[in-house]
Structures are given as structure tokens and as C-alpha cells.
Design a protein around this motif. Structure first.
Motif, PDB file in Angstrom:
ATOM      1  N   GLN A   1      32.399  42.342  46.827  1.00 49.25           N
ATOM      2  CA  GLN A   1      31.321  41.466  47.598  1.00 49.25           C
ATOM      3  C   GLN A   1      30.516  40.944  46.186  1.00 49.25           C
ATOM      4  N   LEU A   2      30.875  39.767  45.779  1.00 50.67           N
ATOM      5  CA  LEU A   2      30.294  39.221  44.745  1.00 50.67           C
ATOM      6  C   LEU A   2      29.344  38.204  45.246  1.00 50.67           C
ATOM      7  N   SER A   3      28.166  38.189  44.458  1.00 50.86           N
ATOM      8  CA  SER A   3      26.966  37.281  44.621  1.00 50.86           C
ATOM      9  C   SER A   3      27.581  35.718  44.362  1.00 50.86           C
ATOM     10  N   ASP A   4      27.121  34.595  44.579  1.00 56.44           N
ATOM     11  CA  ASP A   4      27.528  33.426  44.141  1.00 56.44           C
ATOM     12  C   ASP A   4      27.435  33.312  42.571  1.00 56.44           C
ATOM     13  N   ASP A   5      26.328  33.956  41.934  1.00 57.49           N
ATOM     14  CA  ASP A   5      26.027  34.133  40.503  1.00 57.49           C
ATOM     15  C   ASP A   5      27.228  34.973  40.026  1.00 57.49           C
ATOM     16  N   GLN A   6      27.829  35.856  40.465  1.00 54.72           N
ATOM     17  CA  GLN A   6      28.659  36.744  39.770  1.00 54.72           C
ATOM     18  C   GLN A   6      30.227  36.149  40.023  1.00 54.72           C
ATOM     19  N   LYS A   7      30.371  35.393  41.041  1.00 54.42           N
ATOM     20  CA  LYS A   7      31.574  34.546  41.251  1.00 54.42           C
ATOM     21  C   LYS A   7      31.833  33.353  40.157  1.00 54.42           C
ATOM     22  N   ALA A   8      30.555  32.840  39.855  1.00 56.78           N
ATOM     23  CA  ALA A   8      30.511  31.786  38.833  1.00 56.78           C
ATOM     24  C   ALA A   8      30.651  32.168  37.418  1.00 56.78           C
ATOM     25  N   ARG A   9      30.262  33.516  37.399  1.00 58.13           N
ATOM     26  CA  ARG A   9      30.531  34.073  36.087  1.00 58.13           C
ATOM     27  C   ARG A   9      31.925  34.682  35.817  1.00 58.13           C
ATOM     28  N   VAL A  10      32.746  35.127  36.813  1.00 57.33           N
ATOM     29  CA  VAL A  10      33.993  35.502  36.926  1.00 57.33           C
ATOM     30  C   VAL A  10      34.680  34.299  36.701  1.00 57.33           C
ATOM     31  N   GLN A  11      34.254  33.317  37.355  1.00 60.42           N
ATOM     32  CA  GLN A  11      34.945  31.894  37.039  1.00 60.42           C
ATOM     33  C   GLN A  11      35.169  31.222  35.808  1.00 60.42           C
TER      34      GLN A  11
ATOM     35  N   ASN B   1      45.620  50.157  41.654  1.00 57.93           N
ATOM     36  CA  ASN B   1      44.805  51.227  41.022  1.00 57.93           C
ATOM     37  C   ASN B   1      43.667  50.800  40.197  1.00 57.93           C
ATOM     38  N   LEU B   2      43.707  49.894  39.465  1.00 57.09           N
ATOM     39  CA  LEU B   2      42.551  49.142  38.742  1.00 57.09           C
ATOM     40  C   LEU B   2      41.196  48.907  39.693  1.00 57.09           C
ATOM     41  N   GLN B   3      41.944  48.045  40.570  1.00 50.94           N
ATOM     42  CA  GLN B   3      41.108  47.582  41.904  1.00 50.94           C
ATOM     43  C   GLN B   3      40.284  48.775  42.451  1.00 50.94           C
ATOM     44  N   LYS B   4      40.811  50.172  42.751  1.00 46.62           N
ATOM     45  CA  LYS B   4      40.439  50.976  43.080  1.00 46.62           C
ATOM     46  C   LYS B   4      39.223  51.552  42.239  1.00 46.62           C
ATOM     47  N   ASP B   5      39.566  51.749  40.987  1.00 42.56           N
ATOM     48  CA  ASP B   5      38.737  52.107  39.899  1.00 42.56           C
ATOM     49  C   ASP B   5      37.618  51.246  40.022  1.00 42.56           C
ATOM     50  N   LEU B   6      37.635  50.076  40.171  1.00 45.29           N
ATOM     51  CA  LEU B   6      36.354  48.975  40.108  1.00 45.29           C
ATOM     52  C   LEU B   6      35.709  49.338  41.251  1.00 45.29           C
ATOM     53  N   GLU B   7      36.323  49.637  42.543  1.00 44.84           N
ATOM     54  CA  GLU B   7      35.508  49.742  43.981  1.00 44.84           C
ATOM     55  C   GLU B   7      34.807  50.917  43.414  1.00 44.84           C
TER      56      GLU B   7
ATOM     57  N   ILE C   1      33.559  52.493  40.997  1.00 40.46           N
ATOM     58  CA  ILE C   1      32.582  52.190  40.050  1.00 40.46           C
ATOM     59  C   ILE C   1      31.083  51.191  40.766  1.00 40.46           C
ATOM     60  N   THR C   2      31.698  50.450  41.389  1.00 36.54           N
ATOM     61  CA  THR C   2      30.708  49.424  41.796  1.00 36.54           C
ATOM     62  C   THR C   2      30.047  49.929  43.449  1.00 36.54           C
ATOM     63  N   SER C   3      30.639  51.036  43.634  1.00 35.59           N
ATOM     64  CA  SER C   3      30.149  51.875  44.923  1.00 35.59           C
ATOM     65  C   SER C   3      28.862  52.901  44.559  1.00 35.59           C
TER      66      SER C   3
END
Length: 173
Positions: A73-83, A159-165, A167-169
Motif C-alpha cells: 500500500q504505497l502512497s503516491d509519493d512512494q510510488k513516484a519514488r519507486v518509479q 520470499n523477498l516480497q514476504k520479507d518486505l511485507e 518489515i512494512t507491517s
């Protein structure tokens, strides 16, 4: 020296000398010239191969970014930074793997790795019908290889995505 000693030592000396000469012969082989290597690079379509790999690598990179952020669940700012990170990564990849950057490296590595005879033989092969057929079919081989690599990487990315989830949760410390 007696004749019997000479008869026993001479064959050994000749054998040792022959082995020594055989071991240094490759070092004495003629080095390829830049022109020889350029002929090989042209015949093997090295630049075309490199150029055709870039879009595939960028597509894989984009897909990896999408997979890593898919359930976020990325904010618009986070999406722009990822982009922006994705675009910067793509630009860096294109610059680093451009022909103008890679060609001198190819030339130097070929000089270090192959003799003039090797380079000329490879150039002749790639200029032949069999060599051209290999080159014509290599993009399909590479595409199939990329798909196979992607399939292999998918479980690792999950697996990496699970780790990221995880961490973010977690609550911030």
C-alpha cells in the motif's frame, strides 16, 4: 661424461626441453590486433546482441519492481519514488551496457583471452552459413533462457516480497 650416462640423460634432457617449449608455446602465439577483433565482433553481431538484450533486461527489471511492490500500500509519493528509482536503474543499465562502453572491454578481453589464430577462426565461423544460422537463432535461445531464469527467480522474489511485507507491517521502533 661416459657414454652410458650421456645415453640416459640425453633423452631426459630432450624430453624436459620439449615439455618446456610446449608449455611456453601458447604464450608466444601472436596476439590479435584490434582489426582482427573488430572483424570478429562484426561477424558475430556482438553489438546487435548486446542491444537486443537491453530491452529484455529492462522488462525483467520492471517486472521485478512490479512484483516487489504488488501487495504494498504505497502512497503516491512512494510510488513516484519507486518509479524514479526504476527509471534511474534502467538509465544506469543502458549507459553501462552501451556499445560505446562495452566495445573497448570486449576488445581488451578478447586480446587477453584469445590468440590471433583463435580470433580469425571464430570470425571465419561467424561469417559462414553455420555461424550465421547460430546468430539468427540466438535471440530465440536468449528469450527462452530469460523466461527460464524468470521462472527460477519467481519463488525467490515471492520470499523477498514476504520479507518486505513483514518489515512494512512491523511497528516502527
Amino acid at each position: 661424461m661416459s657414454r652410458s650416462v650421456l645415453r640416459t640423460r640425453l633423452p631426459r634432457l630432450l624430453l624436459a626441453t620439449g615439455l618446456l617449449l610446449a608449455s611456453i608455446a601458447p604464450a608466444l602465439a601472436a596476439a590479435p590486433t584490434d582489426a582482427d577483433i573488430n572483424r570478429l565482433l562484426a561477424a558475430s553481431r556482438a553489438q546487435n546482441m548486446l542491444d537486443s538484450m537491453l530491452p529484455q533486461m529492462e522488462a525483467m527489471q520492471a517486472q521485478q519492481f512490479a512484483q516487489l511492490t504488488a501487495n504494498q500500500q504505497l502512497s503516491d509519493d512512494q510510488k513516484a519514488r519507486v518509479q524514479r528509482i526504476q527509471q534511474r536503474t534502467s538509465q544506469t543499465l543502458r549507459e553501462a551496457l552501451s556499445w560505446s562502453q562495452m566495445r573497448p572491454m570486449y576488445v581488451e578481453l578478447y586480446k587477453q583471452s584469445f590468440s590471433k589464430e583463435d580470433v580469425l577462426a571464430m570470425a571465419e565461423f561467424y561469417e559462414s552459413a553455420a555461424g550465421q544460422s547460430l546468430l539468427d537463432k540466438t535471440p530465440t535461445l536468449m528469450q527462452n533462457l530469460m523466461v527460464a531464469i524468470q521462472q527460477k527467480m519467481t519463488p525467490l522474489l515471492v520470499n523477498l516480497q514476504k520479507d518486505l511485507e513483514q518489515i512494512t507491517s512491523e511497528p516502527a521502533k
